[in-house]
Design an enzyme around this catalytic site. Sequence first.
Site, PDB file in Angstrom:
ATOM      1  N   ASP A  69     -10.138  -4.816  -4.358  1.00  0.00           N
ATOM      2  CA  ASP A  69      -9.432  -4.120  -3.278  1.00  0.00           C
ATOM      3  C   ASP A  69     -10.305  -2.944  -2.875  1.00  0.00           C
ATOM      4  O   ASP A  69     -10.620  -2.082  -3.698  1.00  0.00           O
ATOM      5  CB  ASP A  69      -8.068  -3.647  -3.795  1.00  0.00           C
ATOM      6  CG  ASP A  69      -7.199  -2.976  -2.736  1.00  0.00           C
ATOM      7  OD1 ASP A  69      -7.754  -2.344  -1.832  1.00  0.00           O
ATOM      8  OD2 ASP A  69      -5.966  -3.063  -2.845  1.00  0.00           O
TER       9      ASP A  69
ATOM     10  N   HIS B  67      -7.222  -5.997   0.032  1.00  0.00           N
ATOM     11  CA  HIS B  67      -6.097  -5.056   0.081  1.00  0.00           C
ATOM     12  C   HIS B  67      -4.891  -5.574   0.863  1.00  0.00           C
ATOM     13  O   HIS B  67      -3.762  -5.528   0.369  1.00  0.00           O
ATOM     14  CB  HIS B  67      -6.549  -3.722   0.681  1.00  0.00           C
ATOM     15  CG  HIS B  67      -5.475  -2.687   0.704  1.00  0.00           C
ATOM     16  ND1 HIS B  67      -4.903  -2.195  -0.446  1.00  0.00           N
ATOM     17  CD2 HIS B  67      -4.840  -2.067   1.741  1.00  0.00           C
ATOM     18  CE1 HIS B  67      -3.963  -1.312  -0.127  1.00  0.00           C
ATOM     19  NE2 HIS B  67      -3.900  -1.224   1.189  1.00  0.00           N
TER      20      HIS B  67
ATOM     21  N   SER C 256       0.821  -1.210   0.000  1.00  0.00           N
ATOM     22  CA  SER C 256       0.000   0.000   0.000  1.00  0.00           C
ATOM     23  C   SER C 256       0.860   1.268   0.000  1.00  0.00           C
ATOM     24  O   SER C 256       1.671   1.457  -0.912  1.00  0.00           O
ATOM     25  CB  SER C 256      -0.960  -0.047   1.197  1.00  0.00           C
ATOM     26  OG  SER C 256      -1.966   0.923   1.073  1.00  0.00           O
TER      27      SER C 256
END
Length: 259
Positions: free
Chosen positions: A194, A224, A93
């Site tokens: 996601d 995610h 991320s």
Amino acid sequence: MPLLPGAEPFHHDGGEIGVLVCHGFTGSPQSVRPWAEYLAERGLTVSLPLLPGHGTRWQDLALTGWQDWYAEVDRALRELSEQCERVFVVGLSMGGALALRLAAKHGDAISGIVLVNPGNKVHGLAAKALPVARHVVRSTKGIVSDIAKGGSQEVGYDRIPLHAAHSLRKFFTLVDAELAQVTQPLLVLHSPEDHVVPPVDSARILGRVSSRDVTEKLLERSYHVATLDHDAELIFEDTYHFIARLAPGVGKEGTAARG
């Protein structure tokens, strides 16, 4: 302020190949620790720092910004570079965005990067309101534990401080402008489903970097936080094989742990 359980940083002294592991926004080392431990168990030197403002309470994150988060991974990279012959950077991320900026800034000092659901932009109408809203509203609903696998939980904040979110938005804009400076071999693994970072972010990164050695893989069974999800083992194995291909000494005599 005591750390949340599992939020502790992780370091393992292994061989001459080093890996810097970067966690995401409002998360903690817990979300990527299995990734770090997998690589450490295979003889690599691994550093997984705790980003400033993370791992305690969301109010602490409100007092930090992207310069603080980036400074910590930059420090960890320099430390690894002094210890190892070659260094790779991996991230989840926002950790992926941090890895990309390190790659853009440090060039040949980084041998390759691995990104899992990397962030590139704060999306939605709310993002445009952040410059003003952060002075009126302190926080909003959190984004942790977007995981398909039952029983798997991410250690992080249930609130997002808007001051920090505003800084994250500025950081993504900065990194996006630097993507053409990324030339290292690149492995991008991302989830079609996601609920935090849309697939378009990975597509934009893949379309703008200058890397010629690029591999893309879909994580069909994960959301995610894929490093804690059904595809975690796939991520770990692909990361190790990616590193071994670029650093042929990995897994052979002489790269075993030193202690």
